[in-house]
Design a protein around this motif. Structure first.
Motif, PDB file in Angstrom:
ATOM      1  N   GLY A  84     -20.340 -28.667  39.280  1.00  5.16           N
ATOM      2  CA  GLY A  84     -19.256 -27.717  39.503  1.00  5.16           C
ATOM      3  C   GLY A  84     -19.069 -27.390  40.967  1.00  5.16           C
ATOM      4  N   THR A  85     -20.158 -27.220  41.712  1.00  2.00           N
ATOM      5  CA  THR A  85     -20.054 -26.934  43.149  1.00  2.00           C
ATOM      6  C   THR A  85     -19.458 -28.111  43.893  1.00  2.00           C
ATOM      7  OG1 THR A  85     -21.967 -25.442  43.041  1.00  2.00           O
ATOM      8  CG2 THR A  85     -21.338 -26.274  45.202  1.00  2.00           C
ATOM      9  N   PHE A  86     -19.902 -29.326  43.551  1.00  7.46           N
ATOM     10  CA  PHE A  86     -19.353 -30.516  44.213  1.00  7.46           C
ATOM     11  C   PHE A  86     -17.853 -30.650  43.955  1.00  7.46           C
ATOM     12  CE2 PHE A  86     -18.162 -35.024  43.984  1.00  7.46           C
ATOM     13  CZ  PHE A  86     -18.473 -35.424  45.276  1.00  7.46           C
ATOM     14  N   VAL A  87     -17.446 -30.482  42.705  1.00 10.33           N
ATOM     15  CA  VAL A  87     -16.021 -30.589  42.367  1.00 10.33           C
ATOM     16  C   VAL A  87     -15.223 -29.484  43.057  1.00 10.33           C
ATOM     17  CG1 VAL A  87     -14.351 -30.433  40.481  1.00 10.33           C
ATOM     18  CG2 VAL A  87     -16.463 -31.749  40.174  1.00 10.33           C
ATOM     19  N   SER A  88     -15.732 -28.267  43.030  1.00 16.95           N
ATOM     20  CA  SER A  88     -15.001 -27.140  43.606  1.00 16.95           C
ATOM     21  C   SER A  88     -14.855 -27.275  45.118  1.00 16.95           C
ATOM     22  CB  SER A  88     -15.717 -25.828  43.268  1.00 16.95           C
ATOM     23  OG  SER A  88     -15.729 -25.600  41.875  1.00 16.95           O
ATOM     24  N   VAL A  89     -15.939 -27.641  45.797  1.00 15.53           N
ATOM     25  CA  VAL A  89     -15.877 -27.798  47.253  1.00 15.53           C
ATOM     26  C   VAL A  89     -14.948 -28.950  47.628  1.00 15.53           C
ATOM     27  CG1 VAL A  89     -17.217 -28.374  49.309  1.00 15.53           C
ATOM     28  CG2 VAL A  89     -18.137 -26.775  47.638  1.00 15.53           C
ATOM     29  N   SER A  90     -15.017 -30.050  46.893  1.00 17.53           N
ATOM     30  CA  SER A  90     -14.156 -31.201  47.193  1.00 17.53           C
ATOM     31  C   SER A  90     -12.682 -30.841  47.030  1.00 17.53           C
ATOM     32  CB  SER A  90     -14.515 -32.378  46.283  1.00 17.53           C
ATOM     33  OG  SER A  90     -15.857 -32.762  46.453  1.00 17.53           O
ATOM     34  N   LEU A  91     -12.326 -30.208  45.908  1.00 15.68           N
ATOM     35  CA  LEU A  91     -10.928 -29.841  45.677  1.00 15.68           C
ATOM     36  C   LEU A  91     -10.461 -28.772  46.659  1.00 15.68           C
ATOM     37  CD1 LEU A  91     -10.826 -29.736  41.758  1.00 15.68           C
ATOM     38  CD2 LEU A  91     -10.054 -31.561  43.278  1.00 15.68           C
ATOM     39  N   THR A  92     -11.336 -27.847  46.998  1.00 17.91           N
ATOM     40  CA  THR A  92     -10.967 -26.800  47.955  1.00 17.91           C
ATOM     41  C   THR A  92     -10.652 -27.386  49.316  1.00 17.91           C
ATOM     42  OG1 THR A  92     -12.310 -25.151  46.805  1.00 17.91           O
ATOM     43  CG2 THR A  92     -11.750 -24.690  49.089  1.00 17.91           C
ATOM     44  N   LEU A  93     -11.473 -28.312  49.777  1.00 15.11           N
ATOM     45  CA  LEU A  93     -11.232 -28.935  51.082  1.00 15.11           C
ATOM     46  C   LEU A  93      -9.968 -29.792  51.063  1.00 15.11           C
ATOM     47  CD1 LEU A  93     -14.849 -29.985  52.135  1.00 15.11           C
ATOM     48  CD2 LEU A  93     -13.475 -28.112  53.038  1.00 15.11           C
ATOM     49  N   MET A  94      -9.760 -30.526  49.977  1.00 13.37           N
ATOM     50  CA  MET A  94      -8.558 -31.363  49.903  1.00 13.37           C
ATOM     51  C   MET A  94      -7.294 -30.530  49.822  1.00 13.37           C
ATOM     52  SD  MET A  94      -9.565 -34.716  47.626  1.00 13.37           S
ATOM     53  CE  MET A  94     -10.250 -33.832  46.232  1.00 13.37           C
ATOM     54  N   LEU A  95      -7.393 -29.316  49.322  1.00 19.19           N
ATOM     55  CA  LEU A  95      -6.234 -28.432  49.290  1.00 19.19           C
ATOM     56  C   LEU A  95      -6.075 -27.676  50.601  1.00 19.19           C
ATOM     57  CD1 LEU A  95      -3.900 -27.136  47.758  1.00 19.19           C
ATOM     58  CD2 LEU A  95      -5.534 -25.513  46.769  1.00 19.19           C
ATOM     59  N   ALA A  96      -7.198 -27.266  51.206  1.00 19.35           N
ATOM     60  CA  ALA A  96      -7.123 -26.471  52.435  1.00 19.35           C
ATOM     61  C   ALA A  96      -6.729 -27.316  53.646  1.00 19.35           C
ATOM     62  CB  ALA A  96      -8.464 -25.791  52.693  1.00 19.35           C
ATOM     63  N   TYR A  97      -7.114 -28.579  53.662  1.00 19.26           N
ATOM     64  CA  TYR A  97      -6.808 -29.413  54.830  1.00 19.26           C
ATOM     65  C   TYR A  97      -5.313 -29.557  55.086  1.00 19.26           C
ATOM     66  CZ  TYR A  97      -6.087 -33.630  57.570  1.00 19.26           C
ATOM     67  OH  TYR A  97      -5.625 -34.529  58.486  1.00 19.26           O
ATOM     68  N   PRO A  98      -4.505 -29.984  54.100  1.00 21.39           N
ATOM     69  CA  PRO A  98      -3.058 -30.077  54.395  1.00 21.39           C
ATOM     70  C   PRO A  98      -2.437 -28.712  54.697  1.00 21.39           C
ATOM     71  CG  PRO A  98      -3.473 -30.423  52.063  1.00 21.39           C
ATOM     72  CD  PRO A  98      -4.809 -30.435  52.739  1.00 21.39           C
ATOM     73  N   LEU A  99      -2.931 -27.654  54.064  1.00 23.48           N
ATOM     74  CA  LEU A  99      -2.381 -26.332  54.346  1.00 23.48           C
ATOM     75  C   LEU A  99      -2.704 -25.871  55.758  1.00 23.48           C
ATOM     76  CD1 LEU A  99      -3.135 -24.447  50.990  1.00 23.48           C
ATOM     77  CD2 LEU A  99      -0.969 -25.434  51.750  1.00 23.48           C
ATOM     78  N   SER A 100      -3.782 -26.401  56.321  1.00 21.65           N
ATOM     79  CA  SER A 100      -4.156 -26.005  57.683  1.00 21.65           C
ATOM     80  C   SER A 100      -3.354 -26.746  58.746  1.00 21.65           C
ATOM     81  CB  SER A 100      -5.642 -26.261  57.918  1.00 21.65           C
ATOM     82  OG  SER A 100      -5.932 -27.654  57.890  1.00 21.65           O
ATOM     83  N   ARG A 101      -2.698 -27.818  58.369  1.00 18.52           N
ATOM     84  CA  ARG A 101      -1.900 -28.591  59.327  1.00 18.52           C
ATOM     85  C   ARG A 101      -0.557 -27.925  59.536  1.00 18.52           C
ATOM     86  NH1 ARG A 101      -3.695 -33.883  60.187  1.00 18.52           N
ATOM     87  NH2 ARG A 101      -2.028 -33.845  61.745  1.00 18.52           N
ATOM     88  N   ARG A 102      -0.258 -27.641  60.785  1.00 16.09           N
ATOM     89  CA  ARG A 102       0.998 -26.955  61.109  1.00 16.09           C
ATOM     90  C   ARG A 102       2.210 -27.846  60.896  1.00 16.09           C
ATOM     91  NH1 ARG A 102      -0.407 -22.256  63.765  1.00 16.09           N
ATOM     92  NH2 ARG A 102      -2.535 -22.219  64.607  1.00 16.09           N
ATOM     93  N   ASP A 103       1.993 -29.166  60.858  1.00 17.39           N
ATOM     94  CA  ASP A 103       3.104 -30.088  60.646  1.00 17.39           C
ATOM     95  C   ASP A 103       3.316 -30.417  59.178  1.00 17.39           C
ATOM     96  OD1 ASP A 103       0.715 -31.409  60.389  1.00 17.39           O
ATOM     97  OD2 ASP A 103       1.291 -33.181  61.538  1.00 17.39           O
ATOM     98  N   PHE A 104       2.606 -29.735  58.284  1.00 19.42           N
ATOM     99  CA  PHE A 104       2.753 -29.978  56.851  1.00 19.42           C
ATOM    100  C   PHE A 104       3.989 -29.237  56.349  1.00 19.42           C
ATOM    101  CE2 PHE A 104       1.527 -28.698  52.403  1.00 19.42           C
ATOM    102  CZ  PHE A 104       1.765 -29.940  51.840  1.00 19.42           C
ATOM    103  N   VAL A 105       4.997 -29.985  55.914  1.00 20.46           N
ATOM    104  CA  VAL A 105       6.261 -29.395  55.475  1.00 20.46           C
ATOM    105  C   VAL A 105       6.052 -28.653  54.150  1.00 20.46           C
ATOM    106  CG1 VAL A 105       8.651 -29.859  54.827  1.00 20.46           C
ATOM    107  CG2 VAL A 105       7.554 -31.236  56.614  1.00 20.46           C
TER     108      VAL A 105
END
Length: 292
Positions: A84-105
């Protein structure tokens, strides 16, 4: 050397007294539980135990660890926590990374939609119907998928990635032809270890202590996590399968001792994990702090 005023000294004394009080409130119950788990059943039932074992014995742990259901629950909890921790951390990072990009439309709109789910939810019954329709009732995935992503952890990860990693690194990687997955793996993950340690610890503790989802979605005893087994003993005062009822749980004294032993057993894994992430956890607490 700056000399402290009387007011500053009084303030620091008050701070230390307050911290000592909080430490006592947290530590004394733990000492009592540990002492009770190592004491004779007669002493536990008669209230003789305070903060030191009376007639030291490991009988409670021997009885607890000899129960197959407790061992199965312990193994299930380890599985749920690790996967559960592995899945949660992986999905959280994959969701947070594009949201952190200022060029993400559309990143701002998507962020607001995600925050909306933190304030408003569908409720218990709709969530149960969704889990049932996905065929996850009485499966291990019912404890991993429904709560795989926590909105607050996504916000923490997004804030850290946006303000702690220079934008120039992303631009240089893109010029070299790196894909977004390559950037995430080679740049983001190595530089975000403190933040990853924080959210991983939060997810792991939440998964380890969770029992309500198991109570809702699981029917088979061999899928029960340790917390649900512990709940059955502490609250329902029921006997788990496999334990010798005639010689053990028949006596209330041993039942009381077993409760304290199970609490210690369920607490030890978290205490063992924390020292390894304490250094990163301290750094992670500074996420979002004012930088000068």
């Amino acid at each position: 050397m700056v000399r402290e005023s009387r007011t500053d000294r009084l303030f620091m004394v008050a701070v230390y007294v307050l911290l000592a009080t909080f430490l006592a409130v947290v530590l004394l119950p733990l000492l009592y539980i540990l002492a009770s788990s190592l004491s004779d059943p007669n002493a536990v039932s008669s209230g003789q135990v305070t903060f030191w074992p009376v007639d030291f014995t490991l009988r409670g742990f021997q009885v607890a660890l000899s129960d197959p259901q407790i061992l199965v629950g312990f193994g299930n909890s380890l599985f749920y926590t690790a996967v559960g921790t592995f899945v949660s951390v992986s999905l959280t990072l994959m969701l947070a990374y594009p949201l952190s990009r200022r060029d993400f439309v559309g990143g701002g709109l998507l962020t607001r939609m995600i925050v909306f789910t933190m304030l408003f939810g569908g409720g218990l019954i709709p969530t149960y119907l969704v889990v049932k329709s996905l065929g996850m009732i009485d499966t291990r995935w019912a404890l991993i998928v429904p709560n795989a992503i926590a909105v607050w952890q996504v916000i923490i990860a997004r804030t850290y990635l946006r303000h702690s990693i220079p934008r120039e690194l992303f631009e240089a990687a893109e010029i070299d032809g790196a894909s977004h997955f390559r950037v995430l793996w080679s740049i983001v993950l190595p530089l975000a270890k403190p933040m990853i340690a924080v959210i991983a610890l939060v997810y792991a503790i939440s998964q380890w202590n969770s029992y309500f989802d198991a109570l809702l979605y699981l029917k088979s005893d061999d899928l029960y996590p340790l917390q649900l087994v512990l709940r059955n003993i502490l609250i329902l005062n029921t006997q788990s399968n496999g334990m010798d009822v005639a010689t053990a749980m028949e006596r209330q004294q041993l039942a009381d001792l077993l409760k304290y032993s199970l609490i210690v057993i369920s607490t030890v894994p978290v205490l063992l994990i924390y020292p390894f992430v304490a250094r990163h956890f301290t750094k992670g607490l500074m996420i979002g702090s004012v930088k000068g």
